[in-house]
Design an enzyme around this catalytic site. Structure first.
Site, PDB file in Angstrom:
ATOM      1  CG  HIS A   1       1.431   5.139   4.097  1.00 19.48           C
ATOM      2  ND1 HIS A   1       0.714   5.085   5.255  1.00 19.48           N
ATOM      3  CD2 HIS A   1       2.067   3.996   3.817  1.00 19.48           C
ATOM      4  CE1 HIS A   1       0.867   3.903   5.713  1.00 19.48           C
ATOM      5  NE2 HIS A   1       1.749   3.305   5.166  1.00 19.48           N
TER       6      HIS A   1
ATOM      7  CG  HIS B   1      -0.301  -0.116   2.781  1.00 16.33           C
ATOM      8  ND1 HIS B   1       0.203  -1.598   3.019  1.00 16.33           N
ATOM      9  CD2 HIS B   1       0.023   0.733   3.563  1.00 16.33           C
ATOM     10  CE1 HIS B   1       0.671  -1.382   4.125  1.00 16.33           C
ATOM     11  NE2 HIS B   1       0.810  -0.211   4.420  1.00 16.33           N
TER      12      HIS B   1
END
Ligand code: AMP
Ligand code: ZN
Length: 140
Positions: free
Chosen positions: A102, A100
């Site tokens: 950020h 993921h």
């Protein structure tokens, strides 16, 4: 897909998330424990743990979403800047083992730090040692 992965569960709609953008292969949602207002995570929908696991076309799509979304996130929360990055592996602070990115909005005087602050003490490397590392990476 990994049954025990919290981000796979979000992608599958099994647990709720504040989704802000979606494409065929990527999903963006707000971080549940934000470092700043607008803190957003962009994930591939398919379960991949780290950068090295991500197929090139999927990496492209995730990065496309990041580049498209970052200015919108910034403007919605009236941020001055953003840090964009990922923790690639446990030793780098990765807690959720589903890659993921950020997007962390930043504000003048918010007391935060630049990405230079994520590593520990700067290593005391000679020019020769830095040259050798560059050569090793080139020849990989
Ligand atoms: P990392 O340390 O890079 O693995 O970051 C994991 C991030 O996921 C943290 O910023 C958490 O606040 C965030 N997070 C964990 N669970 C959820 C969730 N269910 N929904 C949204 N964000 C989450
Ligand atoms: Zn997953």
């Amino acid at each position: 897909m990994s049954e025990e992965c919290i981000f796979c569960s979000i992608v599958d709609g099994d647990i709720p998330a504040r989704t802000v953008h979606e494409t065929d292969a990527a999903l963006a949602f707000l971080d549940a424990n934000p470092l700043a207002p607008g803190h957003t995570l962009v994930v591939p929908k398919a379960h991949h743990r780290q950068i090295e696991d991500l197929p090139a076309d999927l990496a492209q799509e995730v990065f496309d979403v990041v580049t498209e979304l970052t200015p919108h996130v910034r403007s919605v929360v009236d941020a001055d800047a953003a840090n964009v990055g990922l923790n690639d592996g446990e030793a780098a602070g990765q807690e959720v083992p589903h890659l993921h990115v950020h997007i962390v909005p930043r504000f003048e005087g918010d007391g935060g730090a630049p990405i230079h602050a994520v590593a520990g003490e700067r290593p005391d490397l000679t020019d020769d040692e830095i040259d050798a590392i560059a050569e090793s990476i080139r020849s990989e």
